[in-house]
Design an enzyme around this catalytic site. Structure first.
Site, PDB file in Angstrom:
ATOM      1  CD  GLU A  14      -3.648   4.590  -2.343  1.00  0.00           C
ATOM      2  OE1 GLU A  14      -4.740   4.454  -2.913  1.00  0.00           O
ATOM      3  OE2 GLU A  14      -3.123   3.701  -1.654  1.00  0.00           O
ATOM      4  CG  LEU A  15      -3.345   5.453  -9.949  1.00  0.00           C
ATOM      5  CD1 LEU A  15      -4.521   5.229 -10.902  1.00  0.00           C
ATOM      6  CD2 LEU A  15      -2.038   5.190 -10.681  1.00  0.00           C
TER       7      LEU A  15
END
Length: 279
Positions: free
Chosen positions: A13-14
């Site tokens: 999710e970065l």
């Protein structure tokens, strides 16, 4: 898998901050991807290469979340004032950045194409047409993240103390750690890790690792309004509480199997049957 050693790192999710950047560089990576969130970048644009504040030479590529989300989330929204989004229109937005950008980082989930945006939305036609439309101008091209990081100088350093992600409006870790259920489940999961690893049981270890998938905790989120709607849309459970109960039941099973291993008792599936012993 492909005979290549990766040099670019993309976290779940970065998720990113300075501390993570330090670990990533020590592992040998040269580039890391992160969310180009306005409070992080301030006046700066996501359309340039940056370097991490606390590392020696780690390059940082920031997601252009507006242009990414135009495809990932707004593409099929008939209430959006830019609907329908054609390849020609989208490329015109990209072209408008020429001369004032080195890169446009479009980061989105694989399931954008066919799951979030179904085939009948026209998403695959959009994908088929966009490359030709984009490459019709000689000053446009496609590059891998490593090529971008190596091909342009870092314009500035980015200092990220708190974790940032691409999830929800808050762009932090609250999608997975925002309530007591999530926090308790994660705590129990990682308390068990030592016993699981000491078992040297590949099946048990693999089952435990599957429980570390971020989606399990995402489904336990109890947020309201638009964030809550997104969590509910992707969850297979009727409620976050059902997600928690299901997870803890499986975790308890893993814990019992780890305990059996520590006591030196072979799992039932590995014990010789009484019939064979009698023979």
């Amino acid at each position: 898998l492909f005979g290549q050693e990766p040099t670019a790192f993309r976290n779940t999710e970065l998720i990113y901050n300075n501390e993570l950047a330090n670990h990533v560089e020590k592992l040998g990576f040269k580039t890391v991807l992160a969310e180009g969130w306005d409070p992080v970048l301030g006046w700066r644009s996501s359309n340039f290469v940056y370097r991490s504040k606390t590392t020696d030479n780690l390059r940082l590529l920031m997601k252009n979340y507006r242009l990414s989300d135009d495809v990932a989330f707004r593409f099929s929204n008939r209430g959006w004032n830019e609907w329908p989004l054609t390849a020609e229109k989208y490329v015109s937005w990209l072209n408008s950045l020429n001369g004032n950008a080195h890169t446009v980082n479009l980061f989105m989930d694989y399931e954008t194409f066919g799951e979030h945006q179904w085939e009948d939305t026209g998403i695959f036609d959009f994908l088929r047409q966009m490359p030709e439309e984009l490459l019709s101008r000689s000053d446009n091209d496609f590059r891998t993240v490593s090529e971008v990081a190596a091909g342009y100088p870092a314009m500035d350093e980015v200092d990220v103390h708190n974790f940032v992600s691409w999830a929800d409006l808050d762009r932090d870790l609250s999608a997975w750690l925002g309530n007591k259920m999530q926090q308790g489940a994660l705590d129990e999961l990682y308390q068990l890790s030592k016993h699981v690893m000491e078992s040297n049981d590949p099946v048990l270890i693999e089952d435990w690792r599957k429980l570390t998938t971020s989606d399990h905790f995402y489904y336990m989120c109890t947020k309201w309004f638009s964030d809550g709607d997104v969590h509910k849309y992707f969850s297979p459970y009727e409620s976050p509480y059902e997600a928690y109960i299901a997870f803890m039941n499986v975790l308890n099973d893993v814990a019992l199997r780890a305990k059996v291993r520590r006591m030196g008792i072979a799992p039932i599936s590995q014990r010789p049957s009484e019939h064979l012993l009698a023979q």
